[in-house]
Design a protein around this motif. Structure first.
Motif, PDB file in Angstrom:
ATOM      1  N   ARG A 246      69.324   5.812  69.943  1.00 58.62           N
ATOM      2  CA  ARG A 246      69.533   6.180  71.355  1.00 58.62           C
ATOM      3  C   ARG A 246      70.953   5.846  71.808  1.00 58.62           C
ATOM      4  N   CYS A 247      71.439   4.657  71.420  1.00 62.56           N
ATOM      5  CA  CYS A 247      72.770   4.234  71.859  1.00 62.56           C
ATOM      6  C   CYS A 247      73.877   5.075  71.218  1.00 62.56           C
ATOM      7  N   LEU A 248      73.757   5.354  69.937  1.00 60.83           N
ATOM      8  CA  LEU A 248      74.761   6.188  69.267  1.00 60.83           C
ATOM      9  C   LEU A 248      74.813   7.576  69.888  1.00 60.83           C
ATOM     10  N   SER A 249      73.641   8.112  70.242  1.00 63.89           N
ATOM     11  CA  SER A 249      73.581   9.427  70.864  1.00 63.89           C
ATOM     12  C   SER A 249      74.220   9.393  72.249  1.00 63.89           C
ATOM     13  N   ALA A 250      73.895   8.358  73.028  1.00 72.05           N
ATOM     14  CA  ALA A 250      74.448   8.239  74.383  1.00 72.05           C
ATOM     15  C   ALA A 250      75.959   8.056  74.362  1.00 72.05           C
ATOM     16  N   LEU A 251      76.467   7.377  73.339  1.00 68.60           N
ATOM     17  CA  LEU A 251      77.907   7.137  73.227  1.00 68.60           C
ATOM     18  C   LEU A 251      78.661   8.313  72.607  1.00 68.60           C
ATOM     19  N   GLY A 252      77.902   9.305  72.121  1.00 67.59           N
ATOM     20  CA  GLY A 252      78.531  10.473  71.510  1.00 67.59           C
ATOM     21  C   GLY A 252      79.182  10.179  70.174  1.00 67.59           C
ATOM     22  N   ARG A 253      78.724   9.151  69.489  1.00 67.40           N
ATOM     23  CA  ARG A 253      79.293   8.791  68.177  1.00 67.40           C
ATOM     24  C   ARG A 253      78.554   9.600  67.105  1.00 67.40           C
ATOM     25  N   THR A 254      78.888  10.864  67.019  1.00 70.38           N
ATOM     26  CA  THR A 254      78.129  11.797  66.183  1.00 70.38           C
ATOM     27  C   THR A 254      78.193  11.475  64.690  1.00 70.38           C
ATOM     28  N   ALA A 255      79.339  11.024  64.207  1.00 70.65           N
ATOM     29  CA  ALA A 255      79.456  10.713  62.776  1.00 70.65           C
ATOM     30  C   ALA A 255      78.514   9.567  62.406  1.00 70.65           C
ATOM     31  N   TYR A 290      72.732  18.508  66.564  1.00 71.05           N
ATOM     32  CA  TYR A 290      72.865  19.967  66.584  1.00 71.05           C
ATOM     33  C   TYR A 290      73.409  20.432  67.932  1.00 71.05           C
ATOM     34  N   LEU A 291      72.904  19.805  68.993  1.00 75.24           N
ATOM     35  CA  LEU A 291      73.342  20.205  70.335  1.00 75.24           C
ATOM     36  C   LEU A 291      74.828  19.905  70.521  1.00 75.24           C
ATOM     37  N   ALA A 292      75.278  18.752  70.006  1.00 77.17           N
ATOM     38  CA  ALA A 292      76.695  18.379  70.106  1.00 77.17           C
ATOM     39  C   ALA A 292      77.579  19.347  69.326  1.00 77.17           C
ATOM     40  N   GLU A 293      77.021  19.951  68.282  1.00 82.40           N
ATOM     41  CA  GLU A 293      77.761  20.926  67.466  1.00 82.40           C
ATOM     42  C   GLU A 293      77.635  22.341  68.011  1.00 82.40           C
ATOM     43  N   GLY A 294      76.932  22.493  69.128  1.00 81.31           N
ATOM     44  CA  GLY A 294      76.759  23.814  69.722  1.00 81.31           C
ATOM     45  C   GLY A 294      75.663  24.644  69.070  1.00 81.31           C
ATOM     46  N   LYS A 295      74.866  24.043  68.205  1.00 83.11           N
ATOM     47  CA  LYS A 295      73.768  24.746  67.525  1.00 83.11           C
ATOM     48  C   LYS A 295      72.490  24.590  68.346  1.00 83.11           C
ATOM     49  N   ILE A 296      72.415  25.358  69.429  1.00 80.68           N
ATOM     50  CA  ILE A 296      71.315  25.182  70.381  1.00 80.68           C
ATOM     51  C   ILE A 296      69.968  25.553  69.770  1.00 80.68           C
ATOM     52  N   LYS A 297      69.947  26.614  68.978  1.00 78.61           N
ATOM     53  CA  LYS A 297      68.679  27.033  68.375  1.00 78.61           C
ATOM     54  C   LYS A 297      68.124  25.950  67.445  1.00 78.61           C
ATOM     55  N   GLU A 298      68.990  25.380  66.601  1.00 74.50           N
ATOM     56  CA  GLU A 298      68.556  24.345  65.671  1.00 74.50           C
ATOM     57  C   GLU A 298      68.084  23.093  66.426  1.00 74.50           C
ATOM     58  N   ALA A 299      68.819  22.779  67.504  1.00 72.94           N
ATOM     59  CA  ALA A 299      68.433  21.623  68.318  1.00 72.94           C
ATOM     60  C   ALA A 299      67.059  21.861  68.944  1.00 72.94           C
ATOM     61  N   LEU A 300      66.856  23.072  69.466  1.00 75.52           N
ATOM     62  CA  LEU A 300      65.578  23.422  70.092  1.00 75.52           C
ATOM     63  C   LEU A 300      64.426  23.295  69.095  1.00 75.52           C
ATOM     64  N   LEU A 301      64.665  23.729  67.875  1.00 79.51           N
ATOM     65  CA  LEU A 301      63.611  23.653  66.856  1.00 79.51           C
ATOM     66  C   LEU A 301      63.222  22.201  66.565  1.00 79.51           C
ATOM     67  N   ASP A 302      64.207  21.302  66.497  1.00 80.14           N
ATOM     68  CA  ASP A 302      63.891  19.892  66.256  1.00 80.14           C
ATOM     69  C   ASP A 302      63.156  19.283  67.449  1.00 80.14           C
ATOM     70  N   TYR A 303      63.642  19.587  68.653  1.00 79.73           N
ATOM     71  CA  TYR A 303      62.967  19.064  69.843  1.00 79.73           C
ATOM     72  C   TYR A 303      61.531  19.585  69.931  1.00 79.73           C
ATOM     73  N   MET A 304      61.356  20.877  69.613  1.00 81.69           N
ATOM     74  CA  MET A 304      60.021  21.476  69.675  1.00 81.69           C
ATOM     75  C   MET A 304      59.102  20.867  68.618  1.00 81.69           C
ATOM     76  N   LYS A 305      59.663  20.551  67.462  1.00 79.34           N
ATOM     77  CA  LYS A 305      58.854  19.910  66.423  1.00 79.34           C
ATOM     78  C   LYS A 305      58.307  18.583  66.932  1.00 79.34           C
ATOM     79  N   GLY A 306      59.172  17.817  67.580  1.00 81.81           N
ATOM     80  CA  GLY A 306      58.738  16.539  68.134  1.00 81.81           C
ATOM     81  C   GLY A 306      57.756  16.705  69.275  1.00 81.81           C
ATOM     82  N   ALA A 307      57.965  17.746  70.085  1.00 85.21           N
ATOM     83  CA  ALA A 307      57.108  17.955  71.244  1.00 85.21           C
ATOM     84  C   ALA A 307      55.723  18.445  70.857  1.00 85.21           C
ATOM     85  N   LEU A 308      55.665  19.350  69.876  1.00 86.48           N
ATOM     86  CA  LEU A 308      54.387  19.980  69.525  1.00 86.48           C
ATOM     87  C   LEU A 308      53.656  19.297  68.379  1.00 86.48           C
TER      88      LEU A 308
END
Length: 336
Positions: A246-255, A290-308
């Motif tokens: 959570r912290c790495l994501s919030a700080l934008g430390r993508t690597a 994925y979202l930070a890289e502009g890959k919205i579709k891939e990000a959506l698929l991961d979020y949906m996997k977690g949601a469903l």
């Protein structure tokens, strides 16, 4: 008449035999240890925060072990010292009937107090299960009251750590968070740690709660520093791993986030570590990448996997996060 006398005599002998068998019955509680150690069967005499005493079979002296190595105890419910209400409480808890579970466990405690073994270790477990039932019911106030009552009744309870963690969780259950109760819980924990060196290993839990407070205050860098200090403690692996993500994501430390996600998913896959929350947290974090890289579709698929498909992580913070992020990613994808 002789036949009748024979039947009566046989009945008396059989009754005596059954009585003797009942008296000779070996109590077989099962002590389940952490790690690879095989369970131990015997009669648990006492357990507190630092030590467990038990007897193997009907002969021999008491055995002593480190209570911090104990994961759980399955008590022999055929033991006449254990009220039937204990089993009824467990059944109610497994069925999700928290109110009935509390009622049965409280009756069990009263009966144990009036017995010849008023301090039987199962009394401690009844208190712990009452805590769990209140938490299941979402009754934060009852959780806090029960946790404090548990520590008052038995200051060195085996469930000392659990009582503080569940009290802290109750403060987070309130909407909004009860920050005063969060701070009070940490202070109460600090007081216990200072009171006796036997409780020194609770310091890591106090630090974990402080990291959570820092994270909630948006001080992600400070929280991450604390999570990093706790990363070597395997018992805290779940909460530290999720907090780090959570912290790495919030700080934008993508690597760093990418490295952490890959490391956790590899560990879960190759070492067959079963932890639904960490797995779901890693999937959500990968969506953030994925979202930070502009890959919205891939990000959506991961979020949906977690949601469903949250599996055993359903209704956790990670599940709620995946639901919220899936909705936002879907909106972005629709605009795109």
């Amino acid at each position: 008449m002789n036949a009748l006398r024979s039947i009566v005599a046989f009945a008396v002998l059989a009754s005596a035999g059954l009585s003797a068998a009942a008296q000779d019955r070996v109590i077989m509680d099962k002590i389940i240890w952490k790690g690879e150690r095989a369970p131990t069967e015997g009669s648990v005499i006492n357990i507190n925060f630092v030590q467990i005493k038990y007897r193997l079979g009907t002969v021999g002296g008491e055995q002593e072990d480190n209570a911090r190595d104990v994961k759980d105890i399955e008590f022999d419910t055929e033991n006449t010292l254990i009220p039937y209400e204990y089993s009824h409480g467990l059944n109610a808890l497994h069925k999700g009937d928290s109110k009935e579970a509390v009622r049965q466990f409280e009756k069990a405690i009263d009966l144990i107090k009036k017995s010849n073994s008023p301090n039987h270790p199962i009394r401690d477990f009844c208190r712990r299960y009452i805590l769990e039932a209140h938490k299941m019911a979402g009754d934060a106030q009852a959780v806090v009251a029960t946790a404090r009552e548990l520590r008052k009744e038995k200051p060195d309870t085996f469930f000392l750590r659990d009582s503080f963690l569940m009290q802290y969780a109750a403060a987070k259950m309130k909407q909004p968070r009860d920050t005063a109760l969060l701070d009070a819980t940490i202070k109460e924990l600090d007081d216990v740690i200072r009171s006796d060196r036997r409780y020194a290993d609770l310091q890591r839990d106090a630090d974990l709660l402080r990291a959570d407070v820092l994270e909630a205050s948006k001080r992600h860098a400070d929280a991450l520093t604390m999570y990093s200090r706790l990363s070597g403690d395997r018992e805290l692996w779940e909460e530290v791993s999720l907090g780090t993500l959570r912290c790495l994501s919030a700080l934008g430390r993508t690597a760093d986030l990418k490295t952490k996600v890959e490391s956790l998913l590899t560990e879960i896959r190759e070492k067959r570590v079963s932890n639904p929350r960490v797995y779901l947290g890693a999937i959500v974090a990968r969506g953030d990448l994925y979202l930070a890289e502009g890959k919205i579709k891939e990000a959506l698929l991961d979020y949906m996997k977690g949601a469903l498909d949250p599996g055993q992580a359903a209704n956790t913070y990670e599940h709620e996060t995946s639901l919220a992020k899936a909705a936002m990613a879907a909106a972005k994808y629709g605009k795109q």
